[in-house]
Design an enzyme around this catalytic site. Structure first.
Site, PDB file in Angstrom:
ATOM      1  N   ASP A 126       0.703  -1.133  -0.057  1.00  0.00           N
ATOM      2  CA  ASP A 126       0.147  -0.060   0.013  1.00  0.00           C
ATOM      3  C   ASP A 126       0.926   1.173   0.079  1.00  0.00           C
ATOM      4  O   ASP A 126       2.096   1.112   0.123  1.00  0.00           O
ATOM      5  CB  ASP A 126      -1.026  -0.069   1.250  1.00  0.00           C
ATOM      6  CG  ASP A 126      -1.750   1.060   1.175  1.00  0.00           C
ATOM      7  OD1 ASP A 126      -2.483   1.566   0.492  1.00  0.00           O
ATOM      8  OD2 ASP A 126      -1.863   1.936   2.271  1.00  0.00           O
ATOM      9  N   SER A 127       0.423   2.384  -0.057  1.00  0.00           N
ATOM     10  CA  SER A 127       1.053   3.612  -0.244  1.00  0.00           C
ATOM     11  C   SER A 127       1.212   3.927   1.318  1.00  0.00           C
ATOM     12  O   SER A 127       2.211   4.931   1.451  1.00  0.00           O
ATOM     13  CB  SER A 127       0.165   4.843  -0.788  1.00  0.00           C
ATOM     14  OG  SER A 127      -1.124   4.968  -0.011  1.00  0.00           O
ATOM     15  N   CYS A 152      -3.737  -1.097  -1.972  1.00  0.00           N
ATOM     16  CA  CYS A 152      -3.964   0.138  -2.339  1.00  0.00           C
ATOM     17  C   CYS A 152      -5.096   0.341  -3.406  1.00  0.00           C
ATOM     18  O   CYS A 152      -4.579  -0.392  -4.512  1.00  0.00           O
ATOM     19  CB  CYS A 152      -2.787   0.844  -2.507  1.00  0.00           C
ATOM     20  SG  CYS A 152      -2.802   2.648  -2.924  1.00  0.00           S
ATOM     21  N   GLU A 171      -5.349  10.620   8.100  1.00  0.00           N
ATOM     22  CA  GLU A 171      -4.213  10.236   8.828  1.00  0.00           C
ATOM     23  C   GLU A 171      -4.129  11.431  10.001  1.00  0.00           C
ATOM     24  O   GLU A 171      -3.473  10.907  11.021  1.00  0.00           O
ATOM     25  CB  GLU A 171      -3.038  10.347   7.879  1.00  0.00           C
ATOM     26  CG  GLU A 171      -3.056   8.998   7.140  1.00  0.00           C
ATOM     27  CD  GLU A 171      -2.041   8.414   6.663  1.00  0.00           C
ATOM     28  OE1 GLU A 171      -0.833   9.231   7.021  1.00  0.00           O
ATOM     29  OE2 GLU A 171      -2.006   7.710   5.697  1.00  0.00           O
ATOM     30  N   CYS A 205     -11.168   3.436  -1.178  1.00  0.00           N
ATOM     31  CA  CYS A 205      -9.927   4.071  -0.759  1.00  0.00           C
ATOM     32  C   CYS A 205      -9.529   3.441   0.778  1.00  0.00           C
ATOM     33  O   CYS A 205     -10.706   3.037   1.620  1.00  0.00           O
ATOM     34  CB  CYS A 205      -9.963   5.582  -0.633  1.00  0.00           C
ATOM     35  SG  CYS A 205      -8.406   6.067   0.409  1.00  0.00           S
ATOM     36  N   HIS A 231      -8.409   4.075   3.488  1.00  0.00           N
ATOM     37  CA  HIS A 231      -8.491   4.851   4.826  1.00  0.00           C
ATOM     38  C   HIS A 231     -10.177   5.070   5.069  1.00  0.00           C
ATOM     39  O   HIS A 231     -10.441   5.189   6.272  1.00  0.00           O
ATOM     40  CB  HIS A 231      -7.950   6.349   4.831  1.00  0.00           C
ATOM     41  CG  HIS A 231      -6.547   6.298   4.488  1.00  0.00           C
ATOM     42  ND1 HIS A 231      -5.729   5.908   3.620  1.00  0.00           N
ATOM     43  CD2 HIS A 231      -5.659   7.144   5.303  1.00  0.00           C
ATOM     44  CE1 HIS A 231      -4.488   5.947   3.817  1.00  0.00           C
ATOM     45  NE2 HIS A 231      -4.371   6.860   4.898  1.00  0.00           N
TER      46      HIS A 231
HETATM   47  N1  DGL Z   1      -3.961   3.480  -0.196  1.00  0.00           N
HETATM   48  C1  DGL Z   1      -4.345   4.530  -0.686  1.00  0.00           C
HETATM   49  C2  DGL Z   1      -5.682   4.193  -1.499  1.00  0.00           C
HETATM   50  O1  DGL Z   1      -6.319   3.401  -1.459  1.00  0.00           O
HETATM   51  C3  DGL Z   1      -4.597   5.589   0.164  1.00  0.00           C
HETATM   52  C4  DGL Z   1      -4.604   7.035  -0.219  1.00  0.00           C
HETATM   53  C5  DGL Z   1      -3.295   7.654  -0.796  1.00  0.00           C
HETATM   54  O2  DGL Z   1      -2.371   7.107  -0.985  1.00  0.00           O
HETATM   55  O3  DGL Z   1      -3.563   8.723  -1.553  1.00  0.00           O
HETATM   56  O4  DGL Z   1      -5.881   5.146  -2.571  1.00  0.00           O
END
Ligand code: DGL
Length: 286
Positions: A19-20, A82, A166, A197, A199
């Site tokens: 993930d990011s 992600c 966050e 997403c 989050h």
């Molecule tokens: N994991 C990313 C997503 O689901 C979180 C948001 C991001 O990195 O901008 O898109």
């Protein structure tokens, strides 16, 4: 960093998840609950968070670098937790993984969530909340169309919501963003909303209150975990262990803040976190 030798038996190797940043821990959570005997290694590209404003080319390159690192660590399956990365880079990543001699399968978050939403809707009107990269990719629209061409989709790109969550998950600023994001979905009278997403599952109560109690909220983690279970079964890759598996973390950023923020997203203790440097040389052939 010296590597522990990979177990000879492919079934006993870990599942790689990336993930990011910390958001994908909501997806790892579902995997840990659904597949308690499996081992997991989770890679968070925290140094390059957020992925939401990135282009497809960037997300393909980042995903390839991460996949290379996880394959080097001998994962038996690659999970893209992600949404932004899965939406933009899954086709390229799948193609690349099929070319590796290891033939590692790639499972991403978009399709399982879309299929779940099609099964859940009664009025054929589905909503999507996601990052700009995910909405721009058209991946959810495509996946819904493939599952049922008669289901309509209203998409809302939320540019700052992941970053806001966050910073502070439950404050008035987040609530105002949630209200703005839900307004077009309410106007379109959707009866099902996909949280596109990683989050957003943290906002489920806030979203349910804003959308109303009759709207079904679909997040990708649980349907994705079922897909992972299916692929492990189909490929004969499910562990035969009966004891609880282990999970550990790699981050491209600073391990301490990752561990601090991560516990809230994982809802389980966050164990060993190591820093990792990805191979900067790797480029994608588009
Ligand atoms: N994991 C990313 C997503 O689901 C979180 C948001 C991001 O990195 O901008 O898109």
């Amino acid at each position: 960093v010296p590597q522990a030798p990979a177990p000879a038996e492919p079934r006993d190797r870990p599942i790689g998840v990336f993930d990011s940043g910390v958001g994908g821990l909501t997806v790892l959570h579902e995997l840990l609950v659904r597949l308690p005997q499996e081992d997991f290694v989770y890679l968070a590209d925290t140094a390059r968070f957020p992925y939401g404003p990135r282009t497809r080319a960037e997300l393909e390159r980042f995903s390839m670098q991460i996949a290379e690192e996880l394959v080097r660590r001998r994962v038996k399956l690659l999970v893209v937790a992600c949404n932004s990365a899965a939406a933009a880079a899954l086709p390229a990543l799948t193609q690349r993984m099929m070319q590796t001699t290891l033939g590692v399968d790639v499972i991403g978050v978009v399709r399982p969530g879309a299929i779940h939403a099609v099964a859940a809707t009664h009025n054929g009107k589905v909503g999507l909340l996601a990052t700009p990269a995910t909405v721009a990719s058209g991946a959810y629209r495509e996946a819904l169309q493939a599952a049922d061409p008669h289901v309509g989709l209203t998409e809302v790109a939320c540019p700052d919501l992941a970053q806001q969550i966050e910073r502070a998950t439950f404050d008035d600023e987040v609530l105002a963003s949630v209200r703005d994001a839900c307004a077009p979905l309410r106007a379109a009278q959707v009866d099902t909303v996909i949280l596109g997403c990683t989050h957003y599952p943290l906002l489920r109560p806030m979203l349910q209150r804003t959308l109303g109690p009759d709207v079904t909220i679909v997040s990708s983690g649980a349907p994705l975990a079922r897909s992972v279970e299916h692929v492990l079964g189909a490929r004969g890759l499910a562990t035969t262990r009966t004891t609880e598996g282990a999970y550990r973390f790699l981050t491209t950023g600073d391990p301490a803040p990752f561990a601090d923020a991560g516990t809230r997203f994982l809802q389980l203790p966050l164990t060993s976190v190591d820093q990792v440097t990805l191979n900067p040389a790797l480029e994608v052939v588009a």
